[in-house]
Write a protein that holds these residues in place. Structure first.
Motif, PDB file in Angstrom:
ATOM      1  N   GLY A 140       0.799  -1.235   0.000  1.00 16.39           N
ATOM      2  CA  GLY A 140       0.000   0.000   0.000  1.00 16.39           C
ATOM      3  C   GLY A 140       0.826   1.276   0.000  1.00 16.39           C
ATOM      4  O   GLY A 140       1.900   1.345  -0.605  1.00 16.39           O
ATOM      5  N   PHE A 141       0.330   2.303   0.720  1.00 14.09           N
ATOM      6  CA  PHE A 141       0.972   3.624   0.659  1.00 14.09           C
ATOM      7  C   PHE A 141       2.332   3.627   1.365  1.00 14.09           C
ATOM      8  O   PHE A 141       2.470   3.132   2.488  1.00 14.09           O
ATOM      9  N   CYS A 142       3.293   4.201   0.677  1.00 15.18           N
ATOM     10  CA  CYS A 142       4.654   4.325   1.230  1.00 15.18           C
ATOM     11  C   CYS A 142       5.089   5.752   0.891  1.00 15.18           C
ATOM     12  O   CYS A 142       5.741   6.002  -0.116  1.00 15.18           O
ATOM     13  N   LEU A 143       4.664   6.686   1.742  1.00 19.50           N
ATOM     14  CA  LEU A 143       4.769   8.103   1.384  1.00 19.50           C
ATOM     15  C   LEU A 143       5.561   8.876   2.434  1.00 19.50           C
ATOM     16  O   LEU A 143       5.558   8.514   3.623  1.00 19.50           O
ATOM     17  N   GLY A 144       6.185   9.967   1.993  1.00 20.01           N
ATOM     18  CA  GLY A 144       6.870  10.862   2.923  1.00 20.01           C
ATOM     19  C   GLY A 144       7.818  10.093   3.823  1.00 20.01           C
ATOM     20  O   GLY A 144       8.684   9.339   3.362  1.00 20.01           O
ATOM     21  N   GLY A 145       7.616  10.241   5.140  1.00 21.20           N
ATOM     22  CA  GLY A 145       8.458   9.540   6.112  1.00 21.20           C
ATOM     23  C   GLY A 145       8.424   8.032   5.933  1.00 21.20           C
ATOM     24  O   GLY A 145       9.368   7.340   6.333  1.00 21.20           O
ATOM     25  N   GLY A 153       5.981   7.904  -2.792  1.00 21.07           N
ATOM     26  CA  GLY A 153       6.053   9.330  -3.091  1.00 21.07           C
ATOM     27  C   GLY A 153       6.612  10.130  -1.926  1.00 21.07           C
ATOM     28  O   GLY A 153       6.731   9.628  -0.797  1.00 21.07           O
ATOM     29  N   GLN A 154       6.998  11.345  -2.245  1.00 21.48           N
ATOM     30  CA  GLN A 154       7.453  12.306  -1.220  1.00 21.48           C
ATOM     31  C   GLN A 154       6.532  13.525  -1.334  1.00 21.48           C
ATOM     32  O   GLN A 154       6.894  14.527  -1.944  1.00 21.48           O
ATOM     33  N   PRO A 155       5.324  13.428  -0.740  1.00 20.84           N
ATOM     34  CA  PRO A 155       4.334  14.495  -0.939  1.00 20.84           C
ATOM     35  C   PRO A 155       4.487  15.707  -0.022  1.00 20.84           C
ATOM     36  O   PRO A 155       3.593  16.562   0.031  1.00 20.84           O
ATOM     37  N   GLU A 156       5.610  15.820   0.668  1.00 24.49           N
ATOM     38  CA  GLU A 156       5.776  16.919   1.634  1.00 24.49           C
ATOM     39  C   GLU A 156       5.542  18.290   1.008  1.00 24.49           C
ATOM     40  O   GLU A 156       5.064  19.213   1.668  1.00 24.49           O
ATOM     41  N   ILE A 157       5.906  18.426  -0.275  1.00 25.25           N
ATOM     42  CA  ILE A 157       5.781  19.721  -0.949  1.00 25.25           C
ATOM     43  C   ILE A 157       4.334  20.231  -0.897  1.00 25.25           C
ATOM     44  O   ILE A 157       4.087  21.440  -0.825  1.00 25.25           O
ATOM     45  N   ASN A 158       3.380  19.283  -0.859  1.00 25.59           N
ATOM     46  CA  ASN A 158       1.968  19.670  -0.799  1.00 25.59           C
ATOM     47  C   ASN A 158       1.576  20.211   0.572  1.00 25.59           C
ATOM     48  O   ASN A 158       0.488  20.749   0.746  1.00 25.59           O
TER      49      ASN A 158
END
Ligand code: CO8
Length: 259
Positions: A105-110, A130-135
């Motif tokens: 499943g989700f493997c995002l940011g940290g 993903g690295q969605p921190e920019i959002n």
């Protein structure tokens, strides 16, 4: 330490660590970070544990650091949280035993940053990276801007960190973030199987191989090769070297004792 937000299990020589806050998609709260740090201290020092797998409960590996915990951080608190992440990352990278991320499943940011601290990443087909921190008006703070370009190159690292776009497991494998992709529901077993395979190797050479790739990667090539030659020659002081080579020549399976 009693664990509340992770599950720590052992199966023979294998430790399986599960981040267990499925309702919050396993978001990394300070408590999760503290419990993971404690778990990796245990994994590093317990002689009965020879390898570890880290995974997430439910429909995420980890969907990032806990945004509700971070929302009111002062800059100083944010620095403290990032340092907690860096400390955990170093513990996993310096752990003398192999550590595999089994990503569902989700493997995002940290979460993506945590997975990148492991020796390699196995992912299920439906996993999303993903690295969605920019959002959120921030940047990755748990090594993402540094480990990602080392794994996938600057272009992909910038694309992921500067757009916040999510990519699927196959694309993550094509760029070198993920090592292997498995059908849905099979990733944890596959990670355990590879971890158990490594448990049967000589511990001295296994530790040495991890350490050489880890430490040599950021060194100039000549210094890294010198380091390799040093470690290569120390392997010849170990009973595992004598056992491994004798077993090959005697056409039998090696029985490594870890010496
Ligand atoms: N933090 C806190 N709660 C979260 C997080 C998170 N990162 N991700 C999901 N949740 C919660 C949701 O708020 C929701 O809670 P509730 O049911 O109470 O409303 C629950 O999990 C389920 O999530 P969704 O309803 O949003 O589920 P969807 O399937 O609709 O969406 C997504 C899934 C796309 C994963 C979505 O939840 C999402 O975008 N999550 C945030 C992803 C994100 O931005 N991650 C980066 C966070 S910042 C970061 O990681 C910085 C790292 C710095 C680390 C420093 C050292 C450790």
């Amino acid at each position: 330490m009693a664990y509340e937000v992770i599950i720590f299990e052992t199966e023979g020589p294998l430790a399986v660590v599960t981040v267990n806050r499925p309702k919050a998609l396993n978001a990394l709260s300070p408590q999760v970070m503290d419990e993971l740090t404690d778990a990796f201290d245990k994994i590093s020092t317990d002689e009965n544990i020879r390898a570890a797998v880290i995974t997430g409960a439910g429909r995420a590996f980890v969907a990032g650091a806990d945004i509700s915990a971070m929302q009111t951080y002062t800059p100083l608190q944010a620095r403290g949280f990032a340092k907690k992440g860096h400390k955990l990352g170093e513990k996993i990278e310096n752990c003398p035993k192999p550590v595999i991320a089994a990503v569902n499943g989700f493997c995002l940011g940290g979460g993506c940053e945590l997975a990148m601290c492991c020796d390699f990443i196995y992912a299920s087909e439906g996993a999303k990276f993903g690295q969605p921190e920019i959002n959120l008006g921030i940047v990755p703070g748990f090594g993402g801007t540094q480990r990602l370009p080392r794994l996938v190159g600057k272009g992909w690292a910038k694309l992921l960190c500067m757009t916040g776009e999510m990519i699927g497991a196959q694309e993550a494998a094509a760029i070198g973030l993920v090592t292997r992709v498995f059908p849905e529901g099979e990733v944890l077993e596959a990670a355990k199987k590879t971890a158990l395979l490594m448990c049967g190797k000589g511990m001295v050479s296994l530790r040495a191989a991890k350490q050489l790739v880890e430490q040599g990667f950021d060194l100039p090539l000549q210094r890294a090769l010198d380091l390799e030659a040093e470690v290569f020659c120390t392997c010849f002081t170990s009973p595992d070297q004598r056992e491994g080579m004798s077993a090959f020549l005697e056409k039998r399976k090696a029985d490594f004792k870890g010496g």
